[in-house]
Design a protein around this motif. Structure first.
Motif, mmCIF file in Angstrom:
data_model
loop_
_atom_site.group_PDB
_atom_site.id
_atom_site.type_symbol
_atom_site.label_atom_id
_atom_site.label_comp_id
_atom_site.label_asym_id
_atom_site.label_seq_id
_atom_site.Cartn_x
_atom_site.Cartn_y
_atom_site.Cartn_z
ATOM 1 N N SER A 131 10.964 4.997 11.478
ATOM 2 C CA SER A 131 10.543 5.452 10.151
ATOM 3 C C SER A 131 9.058 5.820 10.181
ATOM 4 N N SER A 132 8.665 6.688 9.249
ATOM 5 C CA SER A 132 7.281 7.176 9.220
ATOM 6 C C SER A 132 7.010 7.839 7.880
ATOM 7 N N GLY A 133 5.730 7.872 7.472
ATOM 8 C CA GLY A 133 5.326 8.601 6.267
ATOM 9 C C GLY A 133 5.755 10.059 6.365
ATOM 10 N N THR A 193 1.364 7.965 20.179
ATOM 11 C CA THR A 193 2.461 8.684 19.519
ATOM 12 C C THR A 193 2.790 7.972 18.210
ATOM 13 N N GLY A 194 3.039 8.747 17.136
ATOM 14 C CA GLY A 194 3.353 8.152 15.842
ATOM 15 C C GLY A 194 4.704 7.455 15.837
ATOM 16 N N SER A 195 4.915 6.578 14.835
ATOM 17 C CA SER A 195 6.209 5.886 14.783
ATOM 18 C C SER A 195 7.328 6.901 14.511
ATOM 19 N N GLY A 196 6.955 8.051 13.929
ATOM 20 C CA GLY A 196 7.943 9.114 13.701
ATOM 21 C C GLY A 196 8.117 10.009 14.918
ATOM 22 N N GLY A 197 7.337 9.734 15.994
ATOM 23 C CA GLY A 197 7.514 10.476 17.242
ATOM 24 C C GLY A 197 6.595 11.674 17.421
ATOM 25 N N SER A 198 5.696 11.928 16.459
ATOM 26 C CA SER A 198 4.791 13.086 16.587
ATOM 27 C C SER A 198 3.609 12.710 17.480
ATOM 28 N N PRO A 199 2.789 13.726 17.862
ATOM 29 C CA PRO A 199 1.587 13.380 18.638
ATOM 30 C C PRO A 199 0.525 12.663 17.790
ATOM 31 N N VAL A 254 -3.344 13.899 16.538
ATOM 32 C CA VAL A 254 -3.470 15.317 16.901
ATOM 33 C C VAL A 254 -2.658 16.159 15.909
ATOM 34 N N TYR A 255 -1.443 15.709 15.622
ATOM 35 C CA TYR A 255 -0.594 16.408 14.650
ATOM 36 C C TYR A 255 -1.254 16.395 13.266
ATOM 37 N N LEU A 256 -1.716 15.209 12.844
ATOM 38 C CA LEU A 256 -2.274 15.082 11.486
ATOM 39 C C LEU A 256 -3.518 15.950 11.327
ATOM 40 N N VAL A 289 0.850 -1.206 0.000
ATOM 41 C CA VAL A 289 0.000 0.000 0.000
ATOM 42 C C VAL A 289 0.886 1.257 0.000
ATOM 43 N N HIS A 290 1.908 1.272 0.824
ATOM 44 C CA HIS A 290 2.799 2.451 0.836
ATOM 45 C C HIS A 290 3.489 2.635 -0.515
ATOM 46 N N GLN A 291 3.940 1.532 -1.084
ATOM 47 C CA GLN A 291 4.648 1.653 -2.367
ATOM 48 C C GLN A 291 3.721 2.179 -3.458
ATOM 49 N N VAL A 292 2.460 1.702 -3.439
ATOM 50 C CA VAL A 292 1.502 2.185 -4.438
ATOM 51 C C VAL A 292 1.322 3.693 -4.284
ATOM 52 N N PHE A 293 1.201 4.156 -3.040
ATOM 53 C CA PHE A 293 1.077 5.602 -2.803
ATOM 54 C C PHE A 293 2.289 6.344 -3.359
ATOM 55 N N GLU A 294 3.476 5.806 -3.111
ATOM 56 C CA GLU A 294 4.685 6.499 -3.583
ATOM 57 C C GLU A 294 4.698 6.576 -5.115
ATOM 58 N N GLN A 305 8.894 12.431 -1.375
ATOM 59 C CA GLN A 305 8.028 12.801 -2.504
ATOM 60 C C GLN A 305 6.815 13.586 -2.025
ATOM 61 N N PHE A 306 6.281 13.216 -0.849
ATOM 62 C CA PHE A 306 5.123 13.942 -0.329
ATOM 63 C C PHE A 306 5.510 15.407 -0.037
ATOM 64 N N ARG A 307 6.699 15.588 0.545
ATOM 65 C CA ARG A 307 7.171 16.954 0.817
ATOM 66 C C ARG A 307 7.420 17.711 -0.486
ATOM 67 N N GLU A 308 7.977 16.999 -1.476
ATOM 68 C CA GLU A 308 8.201 17.632 -2.784
ATOM 69 C C GLU A 308 6.874 18.123 -3.361
ATOM 70 N N PHE A 318 -7.474 13.980 1.405
ATOM 71 C CA PHE A 318 -6.399 12.992 1.591
ATOM 72 C C PHE A 318 -5.881 13.049 3.028
ATOM 73 N N ARG A 319 -5.569 14.255 3.493
ATOM 74 C CA ARG A 319 -5.024 14.398 4.854
ATOM 75 C C ARG A 319 -6.030 13.927 5.897
ATOM 76 N N PHE A 320 -7.277 14.331 5.699
ATOM 77 C CA PHE A 320 -8.319 13.976 6.661
ATOM 78 C C PHE A 320 -8.519 12.453 6.686
ATOM 79 N N ARG A 321 -8.552 11.864 5.493
ATOM 80 C CA ARG A 321 -8.806 10.414 5.370
ATOM 81 C C ARG A 321 -7.659 9.611 5.989
ATOM 82 N N HIS A 322 -6.427 10.072 5.752
ATOM 83 C CA HIS A 322 -5.257 9.412 6.346
ATOM 84 C C HIS A 322 -5.373 9.472 7.880
ATOM 85 N N ALA A 323 -5.749 10.652 8.393
ATOM 86 C CA ALA A 323 -5.846 10.813 9.852
ATOM 87 C C ALA A 323 -6.917 9.888 10.443
HETATM 88 C C1 HEM Z 1 -1.175 1.640 9.454
HETATM 89 C C2 HEM Z 1 -0.995 2.610 8.596
HETATM 90 C C3 HEM Z 1 -0.500 3.993 8.949
HETATM 91 C C4 HEM Z 1 -0.338 4.577 10.168
HETATM 92 C C5 HEM Z 1 -0.648 4.007 11.549
HETATM 93 C C6 HEM Z 1 0.194 5.903 9.932
HETATM 94 C C7 HEM Z 1 0.491 6.811 10.927
HETATM 95 C C8 HEM Z 1 1.034 8.044 10.729
HETATM 96 C C9 HEM Z 1 1.371 8.985 11.766
HETATM 97 C C10 HEM Z 1 1.088 8.786 13.238
HETATM 98 C C11 HEM Z 1 1.914 10.078 11.172
HETATM 99 C C12 HEM Z 1 2.451 11.328 11.874
HETATM 100 C C13 HEM Z 1 3.957 11.312 11.932
HETATM 101 C C14 HEM Z 1 4.485 10.288 12.901
HETATM 102 O O1 HEM Z 1 4.626 10.594 14.073
HETATM 103 O O2 HEM Z 1 4.770 9.167 12.457
HETATM 104 C C15 HEM Z 1 1.929 9.833 9.757
HETATM 105 C C16 HEM Z 1 2.407 10.725 8.818
HETATM 106 C C17 HEM Z 1 2.316 10.508 7.464
HETATM 107 N N1 HEM Z 1 1.862 9.386 6.827
HETATM 108 FE FE1 HEM Z 1 1.044 7.772 7.695
HETATM 109 N N2 HEM Z 1 0.320 6.097 8.588
HETATM 110 C C18 HEM Z 1 -0.092 4.959 7.947
HETATM 111 C C19 HEM Z 1 -0.133 4.755 6.596
HETATM 112 C C20 HEM Z 1 0.231 5.660 5.641
HETATM 113 C C21 HEM Z 1 0.146 5.463 4.212
HETATM 114 C C22 HEM Z 1 -0.397 4.234 3.486
HETATM 115 C C23 HEM Z 1 0.639 6.568 3.643
HETATM 116 C C24 HEM Z 1 0.772 6.796 2.165
HETATM 117 C C25 HEM Z 1 1.907 7.200 1.656
HETATM 118 C C26 HEM Z 1 1.028 7.483 4.678
HETATM 119 C C27 HEM Z 1 1.606 8.712 4.496
HETATM 120 C C28 HEM Z 1 1.936 9.589 5.489
HETATM 121 C C29 HEM Z 1 2.462 10.908 5.237
HETATM 122 C C30 HEM Z 1 2.722 11.537 3.872
HETATM 123 C C31 HEM Z 1 2.688 11.485 6.468
HETATM 124 C C32 HEM Z 1 3.203 12.902 6.722
HETATM 125 C C33 HEM Z 1 1.991 13.812 6.909
HETATM 126 C C34 HEM Z 1 2.381 15.245 7.258
HETATM 127 O O3 HEM Z 1 3.392 15.465 7.925
HETATM 128 O O4 HEM Z 1 1.628 16.150 6.849
HETATM 129 N N3 HEM Z 1 0.750 6.896 5.882
HETATM 130 N N4 HEM Z 1 1.395 8.602 9.501
#
Ligand code: HEM
Length: 368
Positions: free
Chosen positions: A135-137, A316-322, A325-327, A56-61, A142-145, A300-305
């Motif tokens: 690691s974290s999205g 807490t996110g895997s990247g360490g953010s709240p 709440v952050y999203l 799923v992540h790779q498809v998004f990329e 590419q998303f930042r770009e 997109f942002r809302f749906r991801h959140a």
């Molecule tokens: C189980 C699936 C997922 C979870 C639990 C998740 C969780 C999170 C969390 C908590 C963050 C905030 C940063 C952090 O602290 O990590 C984040 C950021 C982000 N994630 Fe996901 N994510 C998931 C799937 C995905 C997928 C499929 C994508 C598609 C590429 C994605 C793209 C992003 C992006 C682009 C951000 C940065 C958003 C921003 O800073 O505005 N995530 N994600």
């Protein structure tokens, strides 16, 4: 080259499926020293669902890659190849609309992709989630770009604990973003192009005439609310204040910025007001496509959140953010084409807009 000499690739060779389909096994960080990275050493999936998570992540990329390709093309056609300003050929405007419309469709499909992720049970995710940390999205270059190329203002960004988002990226990734920032964004190219709309020649007093019509509209709205039997006096007063503020906002929108901004804002209102005029058809389609882009990005942002909330709650996110709440803060705060949406505050019905001085000027002209 004869037909015989020509290399005829197979389906798999053309699409480089060997490379693409061998990239779903995660790297084996446990067995690596830091200086071994990147490495070809991989590990088995730690859980059945890790395959889904990676695919799923790779498809998004891949979708992000296509979106960047199309946004860059749209920006170039709008007169800015890299840093250089170029002429905008009128016949290219439909191609800009086509590129943005493609992006909108891809965004819509990509956003649907979160449904696939939601087929994973949160407890299955927890079984391998810790292997991903840190690691974290959040680190998706590419998303930042994409944000930078589209024109997200840097001062809108939500940081956490005062640390810039780029601190989590490698020097190579940071230089990619630096390069993007040195280019003209789609938004700046759009403003530059629209600020050159020759409104002064078509309707020299457009801003004043529009503000007069808007004033009449606001007075009528105030009168409606004054007569509204469902409102208490305090509510009527509050409504009047809001309408008066709208009038001031309209004036500020059209005349309160720098020259390029004022002219672009006038162009947004002009195009929206006279959108039925034949020569404004494509500019109007472009503005609509960009508003859809803005909406699609926020959805997109809302749906991801919402997917994240369902998967990990408010952890807490895997990247360490709240996490959520952050999203959610990014969803409500980030606007790229907010100026286009703002113009919607001031639109008038077509029988209320001031009539064009020459009602044939924006018609197609067919020579006998
Ligand atoms: C189980 C699936 C997922 C979870 C639990 C998740 C969780 C999170 C969390 C908590 C963050 C905030 C940063 C952090 O602290 O990590 C984040 C950021 C982000 N994630 Fe996901 N994510 C998931 C799937 C995905 C997928 C499929 C994508 C598609 C590429 C994605 C793209 C992003 C992006 C682009 C951000 C940065 C958003 C921003 O800073 O505005 N995530 N994600």
């Amino acid at each position: 080259m004869s037909e015989q000499d020509r290399f005829s690739p197979s389906y798999g060779a053309y699409l480089r499926l060997g490379t693409l389909l061998s990239a779903q096994a995660p790297p084996d960080f446990d067995k690596l020293k830091a200086d071994d990275r990147p490495s070809t050493r991989t590990r088995e999936h730690a859980h059945h669902d890790e395959m889904l998570f990676i695919v799923v992540h790779q498809v998004f990329e891949l979708w992000f890659k296509l979106i960047l390709h199309e946004l860059g093309h749209a920006r170039d056609l709008l007169g800015h190849v890299g840093k250089e300003r170029a002429h905008v050929a009128e016949e290219d405007v439909p191609n800009v609309v086509a590129a943005i419309s493609r992006v909108n469709e891809v965004f819509r499909i990509a956003t649907e992709g979160f449904r696939a992720m939601e087929t994973m049970n949160p407890t299955s995710f927890l079984a391998f989630r810790d292997l991903l940390i840190p690691s974290s999205g959040f680190q998706s270059t590419q998303f930042r770009e994409l944000e930078i190329l589209a024109g997200l203002p840097e001062d809108l960004r939500v940081d956490f604990e005062g640390v810039p988002y780029e601190s989590k990226l490698s020097p190579t990734e940071r230089s990619i973003l630096e390069h993007r920032r040195s280019e003209v964004s789609l938004k700046d190219a759009l403003f530059d192009w629209l600020s050159r709309t020759p409104i002064d020649r078509i309707f020299p007093d457009f801003s004043d005439a529009f503000l007069t019509s808007f004033h009449v509209y606001v007075d009528e709205q105030v009168a409606h609310q004054e007569a509204n039997p469902n409102l208490a006096d305090s509510q009527r007063r509050a409504a009047r204040v809001r309408f008066e503020e709208q009038l001031a906002d309209a004036r500020r929108y059209l005349t309160g910025g720098d020259d390029t901004q004022n002219r672009a804002h006038q162009a947004f209102l002009f195009i929206a007001s006279y959108r039925a005029e034949p020569l404004l058809g494509w500019p109007s389609a472009l503005v609509d496509a960009l508003i859809e882009f803005e909406q699609g990005f926020r959805i997109f942002r809302f749906r991801h959140a919402r997917m994240v909330e369902r998967m990990i709650g408010t952890r807490t996110g895997s990247g360490g953010s709240p996490g959520v709440v952050y999203l959610d803060r990014t969803t409500t705060r980030y606007r790229i084409f907010g100026d286009l949406l703002e113009a919607r505050n001031f639109l008038l019905a077509s029988d209320r807009v001031p009539p064009l001085p020459d009602d044939k000027l924006l018609h197609f002209r067919f020579e006998e």
